[in-house]
Design a protein around this motif. Structure first.
Motif, PDB file in Angstrom:
ATOM      1  N   LYS A 210       0.857  -1.189   0.000  1.00  0.00           N
ATOM      2  CA  LYS A 210       0.000   0.000   0.000  1.00  0.00           C
ATOM      3  C   LYS A 210       0.897   1.244   0.000  1.00  0.00           C
ATOM      4  O   LYS A 210       0.928   2.019   0.953  1.00  0.00           O
ATOM      5  N   VAL A 211       1.634   1.397  -1.069  1.00  0.00           N
ATOM      6  CA  VAL A 211       2.584   2.513  -1.161  1.00  0.00           C
ATOM      7  C   VAL A 211       1.844   3.777  -1.564  1.00  0.00           C
ATOM      8  O   VAL A 211       1.066   3.785  -2.522  1.00  0.00           O
ATOM      9  N   GLU A 212       2.081   4.850  -0.830  1.00  0.00           N
ATOM     10  CA  GLU A 212       1.472   6.139  -1.152  1.00  0.00           C
ATOM     11  C   GLU A 212       1.958   6.602  -2.517  1.00  0.00           C
ATOM     12  O   GLU A 212       3.143   6.745  -2.756  1.00  0.00           O
ATOM     13  N   GLY A 213       1.012   6.845  -3.436  1.00  0.00           N
ATOM     14  CA  GLY A 213       1.388   7.293  -4.775  1.00  0.00           C
ATOM     15  C   GLY A 213       1.546   6.172  -5.763  1.00  0.00           C
ATOM     16  O   GLY A 213       1.720   6.420  -6.967  1.00  0.00           O
ATOM     17  N   GLY A 214       1.472   4.923  -5.297  1.00  0.00           N
ATOM     18  CA  GLY A 214       1.548   3.786  -6.195  1.00  0.00           C
ATOM     19  C   GLY A 214       2.887   3.657  -6.897  1.00  0.00           C
ATOM     20  O   GLY A 214       3.912   4.174  -6.459  1.00  0.00           O
ATOM     21  N   CYS A 215       2.857   2.971  -8.032  1.00  0.00           N
ATOM     22  CA  CYS A 215       4.084   2.709  -8.790  1.00  0.00           C
ATOM     23  C   CYS A 215       4.622   3.970  -9.465  1.00  0.00           C
ATOM     24  O   CYS A 215       5.804   4.027  -9.801  1.00  0.00           O
ATOM     25  N   ILE A 216       3.753   4.966  -9.679  1.00  0.00           N
ATOM     26  CA  ILE A 216       4.205   6.215 -10.287  1.00  0.00           C
ATOM     27  C   ILE A 216       5.271   6.873  -9.419  1.00  0.00           C
ATOM     28  O   ILE A 216       6.320   7.304  -9.909  1.00  0.00           O
ATOM     29  N   THR A 217       5.005   6.943  -8.122  1.00  0.00           N
ATOM     30  CA  THR A 217       5.947   7.558  -7.199  1.00  0.00           C
ATOM     31  C   THR A 217       7.282   6.833  -7.211  1.00  0.00           C
ATOM     32  O   THR A 217       8.348   7.454  -7.196  1.00  0.00           O
ATOM     33  N   GLN A 218       7.234   5.500  -7.248  1.00  0.00           N
ATOM     34  CA  GLN A 218       8.458   4.706  -7.244  1.00  0.00           C
ATOM     35  C   GLN A 218       9.261   4.896  -8.530  1.00  0.00           C
ATOM     36  O   GLN A 218      10.486   5.013  -8.499  1.00  0.00           O
ATOM     37  N   LEU A 219       8.541   4.951  -9.663  1.00  0.00           N
ATOM     38  CA  LEU A 219       9.226   5.176 -10.939  1.00  0.00           C
ATOM     39  C   LEU A 219       9.857   6.560 -10.992  1.00  0.00           C
ATOM     40  O   LEU A 219      10.972   6.732 -11.480  1.00  0.00           O
ATOM     41  N   GLU A 220       9.138   7.537 -10.492  1.00  0.00           N
ATOM     42  CA  GLU A 220       9.644   8.912 -10.490  1.00  0.00           C
ATOM     43  C   GLU A 220      10.896   9.020  -9.635  1.00  0.00           C
ATOM     44  O   GLU A 220      11.882   9.657 -10.026  1.00  0.00           O
TER      45      GLU A 220
END
Length: 260
Positions: A210-220
């Motif tokens: 349950k990462v805040e921001g989903g995979c978008i945040t991680q990719l960014e």
């Protein structure tokens, strides 16, 4: 006295030759390392890079491969120019070093600017990903003929420990999740902290990411960190190249009174 000066000049030339050869050896190794990083990115990261809406990010890997090859060729040319003591080769070698030096300085500065002042770059990236990545995940995941996308999404979620484009609720709109083939899964199994068969039937935070921001945040964050690394490496190698250009100029000057 004349014989002493000639001997002294010859010793200085020999020292410069070995200094320049040592520099070129490490410069050649640096080129190999840069090319290896590019090839590694294309092989290991090609799956989730293909999910990105722009080919710009994949192009950076190809640029690394090409840049590494050019650096290796330049290093080899430098070794030949050093031991053959050809002023024409030294000129060509110096020009190549200067061109690479300027490009590395520019690349380093641009990467640093993008890292420090991420807008509008990051906001544009984030908007593109929100629109494209969610659509890719919900419309293509586990669909016929989309095996590559499915593998890429699973790899992305497992590697970055995330679930969904924005959050795990994105999967509520998934064509596959809504179909009987999902077998009552709420999210794909790749969202699970411990990936097992049908673990996606339970979307509790203790079970899935349950990462805040989903995979978008991680990719960014991944792209930002690589911008910083690229900038540091570019400026670092460029500063080392200054020594190579200085050694080349000194060797060239020492060969002025010698035959080609």
């Amino acid at each position: 006295m004349g014989e002493y000066n000639e001997k002294k000049e010859t010793c200085g030339t020999i020292c410069l030759k070995y200094l320049l050869f040592t520099f070129n050896f490490f410069f050649w190794l640096a080129g190999m390392a840069v090319m290896a990083v590019g090839i590694w990115t294309l092989i290991q990261k090609s799956d989730y890079i293909s999910l990105l809406p722009s080919s710009t990010y994949a192009a950076t890997a190809y640029i690394l491969v090409v840049a590494g090859a050019i650096v290796m060729v330049t290093g080899f040319l430098g070794c030949c120019a050093t031991f053959k003591e050809k002023k024409s080769l030294l000129k060509a070698y110096f020009c190549l070093l200067l061109c690479i030096f300027i490009l590395e300085i520019l690349a380093g500065i641009l990467a640093y600017i993008y890292y420090q002042q991420c807008t509008p770059f990051c906001s544009q990236l984030n908007d593109e990903l929100k629109q494209s990545l969610k659509e890719t995940m919900t419309m293509k995941y586990n669909q016929p003929g989309q095996e590559k996308v499915t593998k890429a999404v699973d790899g992305l979620q497992q590697e970055f420990k995330c679930c969904g484009s924005n959050n795990s609720k994105d999967w509520e709109d998934s064509v596959w999740i809504k179909s009987p083939e999902s077998e009552n899964r709420l999210v794909p199994d790749s969202c699970c902290k411990t990936m097992t068969e049908k673990c996606g039937v339970r979307d509790h935070p203790s079970n899935i990411y349950k990462v805040e921001g989903g995979c978008i945040t991680q990719l960014e964050a991944f792209i930002r960190s690589h911008l910083l690394i690229i900038g540091a490496v570019g400026l670092g190698i460029a500063s080392v190249q200054l020594f190579g250009m200085i050694f080349t100029c000194c060797l060239y000057r020492s060969l002025k009174s010698e035959p080609y």
